[in-house]
Design an enzyme around this catalytic site. Structure first.
Site, PDB file in Angstrom:
ATOM      1  N   PHE A  18       8.460  13.715 -11.586  1.00  0.00           N
ATOM      2  CA  PHE A  18       8.867  13.479 -12.978  1.00  0.00           C
ATOM      3  C   PHE A  18       7.815  12.631 -13.713  1.00  0.00           C
ATOM      4  O   PHE A  18       7.195  13.094 -14.689  1.00  0.00           O
ATOM      5  CB  PHE A  18      10.256  12.818 -12.966  1.00  0.00           C
ATOM      6  CG  PHE A  18      10.630  12.084 -14.210  1.00  0.00           C
ATOM      7  CD1 PHE A  18      10.550  12.692 -15.454  1.00  0.00           C
ATOM      8  CD2 PHE A  18      11.081  10.763 -14.138  1.00  0.00           C
ATOM      9  CE1 PHE A  18      10.906  11.997 -16.612  1.00  0.00           C
ATOM     10  CE2 PHE A  18      11.438  10.070 -15.277  1.00  0.00           C
ATOM     11  CZ  PHE A  18      11.340  10.683 -16.509  1.00  0.00           C
ATOM     12  N   PHE A  35       8.537  17.136  -1.959  1.00  0.00           N
ATOM     13  CA  PHE A  35       9.875  16.828  -1.441  1.00  0.00           C
ATOM     14  C   PHE A  35      10.906  16.806  -2.580  1.00  0.00           C
ATOM     15  O   PHE A  35      11.958  17.429  -2.485  1.00  0.00           O
ATOM     16  CB  PHE A  35       9.858  15.487  -0.685  1.00  0.00           C
ATOM     17  CG  PHE A  35      11.221  14.962  -0.323  1.00  0.00           C
ATOM     18  CD1 PHE A  35      12.234  15.821   0.097  1.00  0.00           C
ATOM     19  CD2 PHE A  35      11.502  13.603  -0.395  1.00  0.00           C
ATOM     20  CE1 PHE A  35      13.501  15.337   0.421  1.00  0.00           C
ATOM     21  CE2 PHE A  35      12.764  13.120  -0.072  1.00  0.00           C
ATOM     22  CZ  PHE A  35      13.758  13.987   0.339  1.00  0.00           C
ATOM     23  N   ASP A  80       0.989  15.209   2.574  1.00  0.00           N
ATOM     24  CA  ASP A  80       1.983  14.151   2.751  1.00  0.00           C
ATOM     25  C   ASP A  80       1.241  12.830   2.909  1.00  0.00           C
ATOM     26  O   ASP A  80       0.405  12.694   3.798  1.00  0.00           O
ATOM     27  CB  ASP A  80       2.820  14.465   4.011  1.00  0.00           C
ATOM     28  CG  ASP A  80       4.060  13.610   4.050  1.00  0.00           C
ATOM     29  OD1 ASP A  80       3.921  12.375   3.960  1.00  0.00           O
ATOM     30  OD2 ASP A  80       5.161  14.172   4.148  1.00  0.00           O
ATOM     31  N   THR A  84       6.781   6.468   3.881  1.00  0.00           N
ATOM     32  CA  THR A  84       6.063   6.887   2.674  1.00  0.00           C
ATOM     33  C   THR A  84       5.548   5.672   1.905  1.00  0.00           C
ATOM     34  O   THR A  84       4.394   5.629   1.474  1.00  0.00           O
ATOM     35  CB  THR A  84       6.966   7.763   1.781  1.00  0.00           C
ATOM     36  OG1 THR A  84       7.282   8.955   2.499  1.00  0.00           O
ATOM     37  CG2 THR A  84       6.295   8.125   0.467  1.00  0.00           C
ATOM     38  N   GLY A 103      -6.723   1.993   1.865  1.00  0.00           N
ATOM     39  CA  GLY A 103      -7.908   2.244   2.696  1.00  0.00           C
ATOM     40  C   GLY A 103      -8.903   3.128   1.952  1.00  0.00           C
ATOM     41  O   GLY A 103     -10.111   2.879   1.959  1.00  0.00           O
ATOM     42  N   LYS A 160     -10.507   1.104  -0.755  1.00  0.00           N
ATOM     43  CA  LYS A 160     -11.486   0.163  -0.180  1.00  0.00           C
ATOM     44  C   LYS A 160     -12.810   0.894   0.089  1.00  0.00           C
ATOM     45  O   LYS A 160     -13.876   0.427  -0.269  1.00  0.00           O
ATOM     46  CB  LYS A 160     -10.902  -0.408   1.115  1.00  0.00           C
ATOM     47  CG  LYS A 160     -11.786  -1.411   1.803  1.00  0.00           C
ATOM     48  CD  LYS A 160     -11.159  -1.863   3.109  1.00  0.00           C
ATOM     49  CE  LYS A 160     -12.183  -2.554   3.987  1.00  0.00           C
ATOM     50  NZ  LYS A 160     -11.743  -2.627   5.374  1.00  0.00           N
ATOM     51  N   TYR A 195      14.167   1.816   0.630  1.00  0.00           N
ATOM     52  CA  TYR A 195      13.385   1.913  -0.610  1.00  0.00           C
ATOM     53  C   TYR A 195      12.946   0.525  -1.076  1.00  0.00           C
ATOM     54  O   TYR A 195      11.769   0.269  -1.287  1.00  0.00           O
ATOM     55  CB  TYR A 195      14.242   2.602  -1.659  1.00  0.00           C
ATOM     56  CG  TYR A 195      13.582   2.846  -2.996  1.00  0.00           C
ATOM     57  CD1 TYR A 195      12.588   3.823  -3.136  1.00  0.00           C
ATOM     58  CD2 TYR A 195      13.970   2.136  -4.132  1.00  0.00           C
ATOM     59  CE1 TYR A 195      12.001   4.065  -4.374  1.00  0.00           C
ATOM     60  CE2 TYR A 195      13.391   2.383  -5.368  1.00  0.00           C
ATOM     61  CZ  TYR A 195      12.407   3.342  -5.499  1.00  0.00           C
ATOM     62  OH  TYR A 195      11.829   3.591  -6.726  1.00  0.00           O
ATOM     63  N   LYS A 229       9.153  -0.798  -0.822  1.00  0.00           N
ATOM     64  CA  LYS A 229       8.362  -1.108  -2.021  1.00  0.00           C
ATOM     65  C   LYS A 229       7.896  -2.565  -1.996  1.00  0.00           C
ATOM     66  O   LYS A 229       6.820  -2.888  -2.489  1.00  0.00           O
ATOM     67  CB  LYS A 229       9.197  -0.850  -3.274  1.00  0.00           C
ATOM     68  CG  LYS A 229       9.458   0.628  -3.552  1.00  0.00           C
ATOM     69  CD  LYS A 229       8.237   1.322  -4.129  1.00  0.00           C
ATOM     70  CE  LYS A 229       8.571   2.714  -4.629  1.00  0.00           C
ATOM     71  NZ  LYS A 229       7.409   3.418  -5.190  1.00  0.00           N
TER      72      LYS A 229
HETATM   73  P1  NAD Z   1      10.047  11.828  -8.386  1.00  0.00           P
HETATM   74  O1  NAD Z   1      10.904  11.973  -7.182  1.00  0.00           O
HETATM   75  O2  NAD Z   1      10.173  12.828  -9.467  1.00  0.00           O
HETATM   76  O3  NAD Z   1       8.508  11.761  -7.968  1.00  0.00           O
HETATM   77  C1  NAD Z   1       8.044  11.345  -6.713  1.00  0.00           C
HETATM   78  C2  NAD Z   1       7.037  12.373  -6.220  1.00  0.00           C
HETATM   79  O4  NAD Z   1       6.513  11.943  -4.955  1.00  0.00           O
HETATM   80  C3  NAD Z   1       7.650  13.751  -6.004  1.00  0.00           C
HETATM   81  O5  NAD Z   1       6.853  14.742  -6.577  1.00  0.00           O
HETATM   82  C4  NAD Z   1       7.711  13.877  -4.480  1.00  0.00           C
HETATM   83  O6  NAD Z   1       7.659  15.206  -4.046  1.00  0.00           O
HETATM   84  C5  NAD Z   1       6.500  13.056  -4.073  1.00  0.00           C
HETATM   85  N1  NAD Z   1       6.571  12.539  -2.701  1.00  0.00           N
HETATM   86  C6  NAD Z   1       7.611  11.946  -2.073  1.00  0.00           C
HETATM   87  N2  NAD Z   1       7.284  11.608  -0.819  1.00  0.00           N
HETATM   88  C7  NAD Z   1       5.979  11.990  -0.649  1.00  0.00           C
HETATM   89  C8  NAD Z   1       5.070  11.927   0.450  1.00  0.00           C
HETATM   90  N3  NAD Z   1       5.429  11.400   1.626  1.00  0.00           N
HETATM   91  N4  NAD Z   1       3.826  12.438   0.283  1.00  0.00           N
HETATM   92  C9  NAD Z   1       3.444  13.001  -0.897  1.00  0.00           C
HETATM   93  N5  NAD Z   1       4.278  13.092  -1.974  1.00  0.00           N
HETATM   94  C10 NAD Z   1       5.534  12.586  -1.838  1.00  0.00           C
HETATM   95  O7  NAD Z   1      10.322  10.352  -8.949  1.00  0.00           O
HETATM   96  P2  NAD Z   1       9.741   9.599 -10.219  1.00  0.00           P
HETATM   97  O8  NAD Z   1      10.898   9.104 -10.994  1.00  0.00           O
HETATM   98  O9  NAD Z   1       8.701  10.405 -10.900  1.00  0.00           O
HETATM   99  O10 NAD Z   1       9.075   8.334  -9.521  1.00  0.00           O
HETATM  100  C11 NAD Z   1       7.666   8.198  -9.367  1.00  0.00           C
HETATM  101  C12 NAD Z   1       7.338   6.822  -8.805  1.00  0.00           C
HETATM  102  O11 NAD Z   1       7.795   5.806  -9.694  1.00  0.00           O
HETATM  103  C13 NAD Z   1       7.996   6.547  -7.434  1.00  0.00           C
HETATM  104  O12 NAD Z   1       7.080   5.837  -6.628  1.00  0.00           O
HETATM  105  C14 NAD Z   1       9.165   5.663  -7.801  1.00  0.00           C
HETATM  106  O13 NAD Z   1       9.510   4.793  -6.756  1.00  0.00           O
HETATM  107  C15 NAD Z   1       8.630   4.893  -9.009  1.00  0.00           C
HETATM  108  N6  NAD Z   1       9.742   4.441  -9.875  1.00  0.00           N
HETATM  109  C16 NAD Z   1      10.402   5.325 -10.679  1.00  0.00           C
HETATM  110  C17 NAD Z   1      11.468   4.867 -11.446  1.00  0.00           C
HETATM  111  C18 NAD Z   1      12.228   5.781 -12.383  1.00  0.00           C
HETATM  112  O14 NAD Z   1      13.218   5.341 -12.967  1.00  0.00           O
HETATM  113  N7  NAD Z   1      11.848   7.016 -12.585  1.00  0.00           N
HETATM  114  C19 NAD Z   1      11.871   3.529 -11.373  1.00  0.00           C
HETATM  115  C20 NAD Z   1      11.188   2.680 -10.507  1.00  0.00           C
HETATM  116  C21 NAD Z   1      10.107   3.139  -9.771  1.00  0.00           C
END
Ligand code: NAD
Ligand code: UDP
Length: 324
Positions: A15, A38, A60, A94, A104, A107, A147, A151
């Site tokens: 997203f 995913f 991944d 993850t 890494g 760096k 989570y 984080k």
């Molecule tokens: P999302 O689930 O749409 O996007 C996360 C993306 O990461 C997805 O495309 C998923 O397929 C990919 N992904 C997951 N595990 C993976 C892995 N092991 N290897 C490669 N790709 C992987 O969620 P989002 O809302 O777009 O969130 C994006 C980031 O922002 C995340 O790190 C989330 O923790 C952080 N975040 C989002 C919000 C929010 O409200 N949207 C709030 C706080 C933090």
């Protein structure tokens, strides 16, 4: 004069990641989007596939990757509670292994690297609104811990790579963000309420609906992330990014019904374990250091999001997990 950079966006098909890719491609940077799909699908970036400055890699982030880049935005991580609790061990891997791998890489390449952290690092907060100096109240053994603690550990790794190896890092703590391209079946409150309202189904309020969240529209958020990456070199964060307008979940449901004109009723369902009671960002630091603050009010952003939900075919979306 702006300089063309090679930029890696992990989680770039998600997203927020896909919107970030849109912005960076538009700015003419060379963008590599990395995702394991995913919680997303290729259609989120389909419109970018024909662009010469965009590249998509299925990978991944729990596995190392060897690339040459100037900047990394690390967004790879499931973000919706149903998604991150589906395979909690994988979620922790993850966050932690993903952080180690991008750090890494940064760096080795001397790249700048930004971590998408979260308001969840504050847990169920006793301080309100939450400033960055608040250390949080997280249950380390509950269902959200994979989570929240993942984080938090990632933030620790970012600071340690910075202190020990002088890696140029940035950390943003993102508060609830919504908008077009949210996964319609992610189980998050905004997508659930809109989907339910558009089908005149019952709107599922967890608990009594008095808990609060502060909702930021995705364009405001993506602007904040980019400003942080490009901001002053002595400001590495963490910095809160979110909209300080605070609403109860019941107020959100009423607003969605009003905008959609739905005939839905509100029904109460059990409150999930460790669901934070209230959440609101203190964005003083972002205002001062990045001259950033959100511009889009909830009603306006919801209207845009509802229009997008009306425009898609929900059956084209695969539910990533069976959690809702
Ligand atoms: P999302 O689930 O749409 O996007 C996360 C993306 O990461 C997805 O495309 C998923 O397929 C990919 N992904 C997951 N595990 C993976 C892995 N092991 N290897 C490669 N790709 C992987 O969620 P989002 O809302 O777009 O969130 C994006 C980031 O922002 C995340 O790190 C989330 O923790 C952080 N975040 C989002 C919000 C929010 O409200 N949207 C709030 C706080 C933090
Ligand atoms: N929520 C709700 N009904 C739903 C989905 C969520 O009442 O159908 C509530 C949830 O209990 C929480 C808030 O809405 O209090 C935000 O939930 P979400 O999963 O969107 O994100 P969170 O901020 O909890 O990570």
């Amino acid at each position: 004069m702006s300089q063309i950079k090679r930029i890696l966006v992990t989680g770039g098909a998600g997203f927020l990641g896909s919107h970030l890719c849109d912005r960076l491609v538009e700015q003419k940077h060379d963008v590599i989007c990395l995702d394991n799909f995913f919680t997303s699908q290729k259609t989120n970036v389909q419109h970018l596939l024909s662009k010469p400055n965009f590249e998509l890699i299925r990978h991944d982030i729990t596995q190392p990757i060897f690339l040459e880049v100037d900047e990394v935005y690390n967004l790879a991580c499931p973000a919706a509670p149903g998604h991150y609790q589906y395979n909690p061990i994988k979620t922790m891997k993850t966050s932690v292994l993903g952080a180690i791998h991008v750090l890494g890489l940064a760096k080795r390449c001397k790249a700048k690297v930004l971590q998408a952290s979260t308001s969840e690092v504050y847990g169920d907060p006793e301080v309100h609104p939450q400033p960055e100096s608040y250390r949080g109240s997280v249950n380390p053994i509950g269902p959200r811990a994979c989570y929240d603690e993942g984080k938090r550990a990632a933030e620790t790794l970012f600071f340690d790579y910075h202190r020990q190896n002088q890696v140029d890092v940035r950390i943003v703590r993102i508060f609830n963000t919504y908008g077009p391209r949210m996964h319609p079946y992610d189980g998050r409150v905004v997508s659930n309420f809109i989907r339910q309202a558009l089908h005149d189904e019952d709107i599922t309020i967890f608990g009594d609906g008095a808990q609060t969240r502060s909702f930021c529209y995705r364009d405001d958020l993506v602007e904040g992330i980019i400003r942080m990456m490009e901001g002053p070199s002595n400001f590495i964060g963490p910095v809160n990014l979110g909209n300080p307008g605070e609403f109860t979940i019941r107020e959100l449901a009423q607003m969605v019904i009003e905008i959609t004109g739905a005939k839905s009723k509100l029904v109460e369902k059990p409150l999930p374990v460790d669901d934070p009671t209230r959440r609101c960002p203190d964005i003083t630091l972002a205002k001062e250091k990045l001259q950033w603050e959100p511009r889009i009010a909830l009603r306006e952003g919801l209207t845009e999001t509802i229009n997008w939900f009306r425009s898609i075919r929900m059956e084209d979306y695969r539910a990533p997990t069976p959690c809702y």
